[in-house]
Each structure stands twice: as C-alpha cells, then as structure tokens.
Scaffold this active site. Structure first.
Site, PDB file in Angstrom:
ATOM      1  CD  GLU A  87      22.875  15.602 -20.618  1.00 46.78           C
ATOM      2  OE1 GLU A  87      23.188  14.844 -19.683  1.00 46.78           O
ATOM      3  OE2 GLU A  87      21.866  15.445 -21.328  1.00 46.78           O
TER       4      GLU A  87
ATOM      5  CD  GLU B 152      22.986  13.818 -23.609  1.00 46.13           C
ATOM      6  OE1 GLU B 152      23.470  12.992 -22.818  1.00 46.13           O
ATOM      7  OE2 GLU B 152      21.771  14.044 -23.693  1.00 46.13           O
TER       8      GLU B 152
ATOM      9  CG  ASP C 205      23.337  12.176 -17.155  1.00 48.78           C
ATOM     10  OD1 ASP C 205      22.498  13.067 -16.897  1.00 48.78           O
ATOM     11  OD2 ASP C 205      23.368  11.571 -18.243  1.00 48.78           O
TER      12      ASP C 205
ATOM     13  CG  HIS D 245      25.743   8.999 -26.334  1.00 45.62           C
ATOM     14  ND1 HIS D 245      25.808  10.366 -26.490  1.00 45.62           N
ATOM     15  CD2 HIS D 245      26.648   8.679 -25.362  1.00 45.62           C
ATOM     16  CE1 HIS D 245      26.698  10.854 -25.640  1.00 45.62           C
ATOM     17  NE2 HIS D 245      27.231   9.858 -24.958  1.00 45.62           N
TER      18      HIS D 245
ATOM     19  CG  ASP E  67      19.768  15.384 -19.242  1.00 46.70           C
ATOM     20  OD1 ASP E  67      20.595  14.867 -18.482  1.00 46.70           O
ATOM     21  OD2 ASP E  67      19.425  14.878 -20.329  1.00 46.70           O
TER      22      ASP E  67
ATOM     23  CG  HIS F  37      15.428  11.030 -23.338  1.00 46.37           C
ATOM     24  ND1 HIS F  37      15.770   9.716 -23.235  1.00 46.37           N
ATOM     25  CD2 HIS F  37      16.506  11.723 -22.875  1.00 46.37           C
ATOM     26  CE1 HIS F  37      16.998   9.612 -22.728  1.00 46.37           C
ATOM     27  NE2 HIS F  37      17.459  10.815 -22.505  1.00 46.37           N
TER      28      HIS F  37
ATOM     29  CG  HIS G  50      21.003   4.925 -19.713  1.00 47.35           C
ATOM     30  ND1 HIS G  50      20.060   4.591 -20.649  1.00 47.35           N
ATOM     31  CD2 HIS G  50      21.376   6.190 -20.024  1.00 47.35           C
ATOM     32  CE1 HIS G  50      19.878   5.604 -21.490  1.00 47.35           C
ATOM     33  NE2 HIS G  50      20.677   6.581 -21.130  1.00 47.35           N
TER      34      HIS G  50
ATOM     35  CE1 TYR H   3      30.254   8.117 -21.688  1.00 47.10           C
ATOM     36  CE2 TYR H   3      29.976   8.098 -24.087  1.00 47.10           C
ATOM     37  CZ  TYR H   3      29.645   8.610 -22.839  1.00 47.10           C
ATOM     38  OH  TYR H   3      28.724   9.619 -22.751  1.00 47.10           O
TER      39      TYR H   3
ATOM     40  CG  ASP I 188      -0.315  -0.273   2.488  1.00 46.55           C
ATOM     41  OD1 ASP I 188       0.932  -0.398   2.489  1.00 46.55           O
ATOM     42  OD2 ASP I 188      -1.006  -0.361   3.508  1.00 46.55           O
TER      43      ASP I 188
END
Ligand code: GLY
Ligand code: MN
Ligand code: MN
Length: 444
Positions: free
Chosen positions: A408, A384, A260, A350, A271, A361, A243, A388, A39
């Site tokens: 970013e 951004e 981030d 990306h 962001d 987004h 992510h 990597y 609950d």
C-alpha cells in the site's frame, strides 16, 4: 501550532461561505473528549471538519460561520482562560487567543453559548450542520431552535431549512492544497522511516508487538502524536485477516509479516502497507505472490491521472491479479470469465484504495451522478492491492496456504499523473531483502 498557514484556514472558511445560500449559518462542534476509563481520557483528536475550518485544537468549542454578519462572519465559542484548570490540564487559547491566533472575528465563552447562539441563528433562513453524526449536538441545536420558536410570537424568525454541511465541506476536503500535500508528505516520510525501522528490527523470536514498538518509536520521534489508525502487524496467517489488531503473535522464520501502519501529522493521515519475510528472504511461493501484487500496484499507478476515473485503478488491479492467479494455477478458467464472475474475490476481497486526507478513509464522493468520479489534481488516495490465501483453502496446493500480502502506498494526483508520497520504503523483493540483510550484518 498547525503547519497549515492561518491564511489557508481563512480561505477555506471563505470558500465554504461562498457556497452557502445568502442569509444562512453553519454550525460545527469540536470533537468531544472521549473517556477511556473512569477519569482517564483518550488522547484528544480534533474533529476533522472542525480542524479543517479552524485549526483550533481544543475541545469544548463551536464554530459559527455567518456570511455577511456585520460584526464578523467567523464566531468561535471556546473555553475561557482559567488559571487553576490550566495548571492541571494545560493552556487554553481563551477568547483573546481565538481572535489573535486563530483568526476568529468574534469569540465567546462556550458556557455562554445557550444565551448567544440562538440570537445568531435567529433571522437566518437556513442552518448548515453535520446532521446525524453527533446526536447530542443535534439535540442541542434543536434546543436552540426551540428557544427561537418560543419567541416567534414576539417576532423572532426561526430558520426554515436544515441542510447537511457534509456535501459542501467534504467536497472541498477532497482537493488537497499545496500546504496540505506538504503535510501529507511529512506524515508519509515519518511513516516510511517507521516501516524501514520495523523491517530492520525484524527477527524470529520477536513478536508482532515488538515491531509495533519500532513503528511507534519512529512516529513519536518524527513528531506525530499518534498513528492515523490502529497499526496492523500481522505475521503468518494473521496477514490474511484484513483488519487484524491483536499484534501479539510470535514471529517465525518462514512466515511473512504484513505491516499496515501510518502516522498522523496535524490531523493528516498516511497509510502504508509492506509485507516482508521474517527471515529476510522470500520463499519462491511468497515471492511469486508478492511480485504479482506489486505488478497489480504498478498497473494501478499507471491508471491514476487527471481524466482517469476512480475505478480505473481498481479495474487494473483486478485484471493483473486474475491473470496472475490463473498463471500460478490458483484460479482455473478463462480470465475475462473469472473477472466477470468475481472469482478473484476469494483472494482479493477489497478495493484497490480509498481517498486519503484528514481521515484515513477520507471524505469525498466516489461517484457523482451515478458515474465514477474523474480524478483531478490534488486528490489523494491509497493504492493497496492484496492477495490473501486462506490457511484452510483446500482448493489450492498446500504450499500457497496462509500467504497474505498487501502493498500500500499513498499518492496525490498531479497535472500529468500522480506523485507517490511513500516511496521512502523499499517495495521490490530485491530492495526489501537487501535492506533486511544489511541490518542483520550490521547487528552481527
Ligand atoms: N489501514 C486501513 C486501510 O488500509 O484502509
Ligand atoms: Mn488504506
Ligand atoms: Mn492501510
């Protein structure tokens, strides 16, 4: 209450209704309450489309927009006032509040919707709704339509056309008004303070969640109810996980931390990503990659202006990053060939950004008629770029491995270029090192 003026919500509804065909109705439900466990509920977050048109913050509500309806074009179904429920769960606007405070022309108890809404739909040629995004609501809508169909022999006229509302509404949401930009600036300022606080608090021996706590503190202190998305605090090689969500590793001298994170104000997101050294000083390799990402970001900013198209900024980051990776010996070959073969994607997988607004987004098409969208004032987006270098990338010298860097910022297209909303956080190596050194001296 929302910082968006009541008159602006009215303007939005009018603008939407002006695009609807005559003799039609638009129907949108509020977000459902999400159960966390047993609950316990998740913090309530209104549906962005519903919020955009109403500013109405409660669950269990439905908007009906009916252009030309004599008794009022804006009908809101919402919960009734209820002294006992309000004592347990908090105040409700009720139907009176819906009209007085939220500009509804007409308001009914949500419990009466099955009796009333079919009558409002009846005789309308077309129904606009967010088809497909809420199967439960789609089913209810069909139930209401079937009520009308069942009375067809008595002369009732069910609608013939069902049209997705998204196309009209999401295009409107893409262009931010002055009031929206103001709220986005406020969210960006709070998020900038949060990033600064995390940089100042950073020490070896703390954990990723220690810095997340600093972010959350500034978000809440600034009045934000929640982050706009799950904060990423990624130290060392975790920075290469785009992510990353665990946020529980220890911070070690010699590593970078990638944060981030951004808060949400009035359902408008910010962001921001910054990457900084746990020790307060970048190593030569970290600095080289950092400055390359920063150069890519600067090149992207220069491509954001009315008349430029959506992909120009991304293309600029790809070129700068590919050239830089070749210079540093991380990629081998001829720059244009490496761009054409997308060799850079081993390090930069990306895109350079996304629309930003009520959803992090945000909605809005990136292409129109198969062509990249041309930027116009009021469009808000992130910039951004990142690099990597996987910890197990055997193709590069060991000294580079495990470095993950993203920078970013949030921008709004202006008449002649763009405004950076998130300049409150240091961005250069010198600025970041100075901020972190000063915090350590203060603490010593
Ligand atoms: N925080 C999600 C993104 O940067 O797109
Ligand atoms: Mn982003
Ligand atoms: Mn982000």
């Amino acid at each position: 209450m929302s910082h968006i003026p009541k008159a602006e919500y009215a303007r939005r509804r009018k603008a939407l209704m002006a695009q609807m065909v005559p003799n039609s109705i638009a129907i949108l439900p509020a977000a459902a309450v999400a159960i966390r466990n047993r609950d316990v509920e998740h913090v309530y977050r209104q549906d962005s489309d519903f919020q955009y048109l109403s500013g109405f913050p409660e669950p269990e509500a439905v908007i009906a927009l009916i252009p030309g309806r004599e008794h009022g074009e804006y009908v809101l179904f919402c919960r009734e006032r209820n002294a006992e429920r309000e004592q347990w769960d908090g105040l409700r606007a009720g139907q009176e509040g819906a009209i007085r405070d939220f500009g509804a022309d007409d308001a009914f108890p949500i419990t009466d919707i099955d009796e009333i809404l079919p009558g409002l739909i009846e005789g309308r040629e077309r129904v606009y709704s967010a088809m497909g995004s809420n199967p439960e609501f789609d089913r209810r809508l069909m139930d209401w339509i079937n009520v009308i169909r069942s009375k067809a022999r008595l002369g009732a006229q069910p609608p013939n056309e069902f049209v997705a509302l998204d196309h009209l509404l999401h295009d409107m949401r893409l262009y931010k008004s002055a009031a929206e930009v103001k709220v986005m600036r406020a969210a960006a300022d709070i998020s900038a303070r949060a990033h600064v606080r995390a940089m100042q608090a950073c020490r070896a021996g703390l954990h990723e969640y220690s810095l997340e706590a600093e972010l959350d503190y500034e978000f809440r202190k600034g009045g934000a109810k929640m982050p706009a998305y799950g904060s990423i605090v990624a130290a060392g090689r975790n920075g290469c996980i785009l992510h990353y969500q665990q946020n529980d590793a220890a911070l070690k001298d010699g590593d970078l931390v990638l944060i981030d994170a951004g808060c949400e104000i009035d359902c408008y997101a910010s962001d921001i990503t910054r990457t900084f050294p746990v020790s307060g000083r970048f190593s030569p390799e970290q600095k080289a990659i950092y400055e390359l990402v920063l150069k890519a970001q600067a090149a992207a900013f220069a491509e954001i202006a009315p008349g430029k198209h959506w992909n120009h900024a991304h293309e600029a980051t790809v070129r700068v990053i590919t050239e830089g990776l070749v210079e540093l010996g991380l990629l081998k070959g001829e720059v244009q060939a490496l761009i054409d073969s997308e060799a850079y994607r081993a390090f930069y997988m990306h895109r350079a950004g996304h629309w930003l607004g009520m959803d992090v987004h945000d909605v809005g098409e990136y292409k129109v008629g198969g062509q990249w969208r041309v930027l116009e004032p009021g469009m808000a987006l992130t910039v951004e770029p990142g690099i990597y270098i996987a910890a197990d990338n055997q193709a590069v010298a060991r000294k580079w491995r495990g470095i993950g860097i993203r920078i970013e910022d949030d921008v709004v297209v202006t008449r002649h270029g763009c405004e950076i909303l998130t300049s409150g956080v240091p961005r250069t190596v010198a600025e970041i090192e100075a901020l972190m050194q000063a915090a350590r001296q203060d603490a010593a």
